[in-house]
Design a protein around this motif. Sequence first.
Motif, mmCIF file in Angstrom:
data_model
loop_
_atom_site.group_PDB
_atom_site.id
_atom_site.type_symbol
_atom_site.label_atom_id
_atom_site.label_comp_id
_atom_site.label_asym_id
_atom_site.label_seq_id
_atom_site.Cartn_x
_atom_site.Cartn_y
_atom_site.Cartn_z
ATOM 1 N N GLY B 80 0.826 -1.205 0.000
ATOM 2 C CA GLY B 80 0.000 0.000 0.000
ATOM 3 C C GLY B 80 0.858 1.251 0.000
ATOM 4 O O GLY B 80 1.646 1.473 -0.916
ATOM 5 N N VAL B 81 0.742 2.043 1.051
ATOM 6 C CA VAL B 81 1.495 3.297 1.154
ATOM 7 C C VAL B 81 2.183 3.333 2.515
ATOM 8 O O VAL B 81 1.587 2.945 3.524
ATOM 9 N N SER B 82 3.446 3.763 2.524
ATOM 10 C CA SER B 82 4.167 3.860 3.790
ATOM 11 C C SER B 82 4.869 5.205 3.911
ATOM 12 O O SER B 82 5.242 5.822 2.905
ATOM 13 N N LEU B 83 5.048 5.624 5.143
ATOM 14 C CA LEU B 83 5.839 6.815 5.451
ATOM 15 C C LEU B 83 7.186 6.376 6.004
ATOM 16 O O LEU B 83 7.305 5.313 6.620
ATOM 17 N N PHE B 84 8.194 7.226 5.818
ATOM 18 C CA PHE B 84 9.536 6.916 6.270
ATOM 19 C C PHE B 84 9.831 7.709 7.544
ATOM 20 O O PHE B 84 9.923 8.937 7.501
ATOM 21 N N ARG B 85 9.927 7.025 8.656
ATOM 22 C CA ARG B 85 10.304 7.609 9.944
ATOM 23 C C ARG B 85 9.561 8.916 10.258
ATOM 24 O O ARG B 85 10.190 9.938 10.603
#
Lengths: 355, 355
Positions: B80-85
């Motif tokens: 899907g969609v992920s954010l980085f830190r």
Amino acid sequence: MSVSIDPAVAASLRGFEVPEKLGFGSVMAPVMFRATCQDGVWSGGELVPYAPLSLDPAAKVLHYAQSCFEGMKAYRTAGGVSLFRPERNAHRMAYSAERLCMPAVPEPLFMDGVKTVSAYCANLIPANSGESLYLRPFLIGTQPDLSVSASTSYEFYVIASPSEAYHAGNMRVWVERDDARAAVGGTGDAKVGGNYAASLQSIARLKKRGFDQSLWLNPGNRHTVDELSGMNFFAVMDGELHTPALNGSILEGVTRESLLMLAREQGYTVHERDIDIDDLMALVRSGTCSEAFACGTAAIISPISVLGDGNGLYELSAAPGPVAERLRSALLDIQEGRSEDAFGWMVPVDMVNLD
Amino acid sequence: MSVSIDPAVAASLRGFEVPEKLGFGSVMAPVMFRATCQDGVWSGGELVPYAPLSLDPAAKVLHYAQSCFEGMKAYRTAGGVSLFRPERNAHRMAYSAERLCMPAVPEPLFMDGVKTVSAYCANLIPANSGESLYLRPFLIGTQPDLSVSASTSYEFYVIASPSEAYHAGNMRVWVERDDARAAVGGTGDAKVGGNYAASLQSIARLKKRGFDQSLWLNPGNRHTVDELSGMNFFAVMDGELHTPALNGSILEGVTRESLLMLAREQGYTVHERDIDIDDLMALVRSGTCSEAFACGTAAIISPISVLGDGNGLYELSAAPGPVAERLRSALLDIQEGRSEDAFGWMVPVDMVNLD
């Protein structure tokens, strides 16, 4: 001026009442002047009702602080309304704009803006000495684009605020030895937002200690006096005037320059030089430095009653001192039309018939 | 997420088409997240159609640059969609806000904002490696008041831009020996507008000379490397990684920190230290320094092909060098979900059904 007044502007002015309590910069006049610049081409200016700006959320000013401003005043005089050396503000704003890669507001447009707002707001200028219509010309980058580069579009405004004098005097000043408002090679000699944002932390800290203003040291040597936030610094030693020389991190105040001219005319010896903060404090303690004061458009002259730092408090003789008082009166008498304008500083504003 | 979608938001999303040519930060997503803070009390956040902000002409942000921001990305991954830190950005934004006397955006509100925008814009995330949805959380002081003091009211937004990678690589970098982006005791380690405004003049100057970015020196000693505008600096010497130590005038980059962790894991010796610019140039000339690169959220890793100053050009071996390439791949493989997320950096976003 013989103009037909825009009905919306007329309605804004009719519906406005100057409140009893003014403060500084919190009551806004009901009209403003507006011009835009796209790819280096300026529109004509127009007077419009004071109203919220519509800014794209990605406008450069909101992210990268591409903004500069001026502070100046319209004074009520016997002959009507006058501005004080407005061309100095136009020049300085052009300098500030250039530092941030913004187009200079053409001087005729700048003058049109400050004169038009002053003319239409003539009835809002408070009548007491020291009070005035504070004018705030400002220029912002409005292009909606998140890359770090100069905007291609700009908006120029002149807003106004009927105001009391900024500071009542007897300022307690804290010597800021940690923070800096601007860097060597930075924007300290330009009137741009970032300098003021950087100063807020220091001001908040010193207010908790019971002080009013920060005294900023030169960011290169951290030892000589630069200025206060938005005000220049003067000290009187053995009856002679001393003020920091312009060094690239000090804003060249119009009031500063005018006081230097007035002081020389009145026979004072004037020194523009590096003032070491520790020397200054020793001279305050020994009594050689009898007065110190800040000056600026908003504040005119604000006597400093205490200079403080981590090592203790250095009290100055009862403020306002005689030199500050004499210079302040001489300047205000010119600005408010009570004495001859020998330097040709006052620029009368053509009135408009608002009936 | 199982939510009923606001009809205006749904209409904005339906009416939006991602253009073929993206660039960086110029195409804005059709929705944004918004919250307000009055006298220290935060409202809840809401997703609204992307639309102009209504700001009082006397709003603090327009005059005193009371604004801070973050840059981060949402990545399209198999799941899907992920954010980085994202929590690193939330922390840094709180730090930046504090430096300018602004209230920190509460971390849950910050996370709600970046996750909500990412979820609703999932279909706008470009599919090619290196492209992503750039997220721009920002906080501005909105109180209409011309006194130099912290605002009593704030607005927090998250806007987003489907973007290409910021820099294609082979950057020509100019060593900036005159200007400074921030002072010792200034705002250099906070992500605030004034730093970027101060940098524009240098960037404009070097572009005329055929360069892409300024390399900023430490404003205290004017001799050691700080960073590029919005990017941190790395050099490879004898196979070991060197980057300037955090010294108060360098922004602590999330990419910088992540690369340091990755490099250590991959067995590189890493030095965080003061890097003298003249030493660096001598090492480039002698070949001891074989690679140099900039890193940041927008740019990921951009190899530097030329370091220049008034004394001449210092060419680096064909960019991208092997170390930069290896670190860039390792980081992108994690961000785009091709390799195991051993550090637990990726934060998945709950999807919404927009049908």
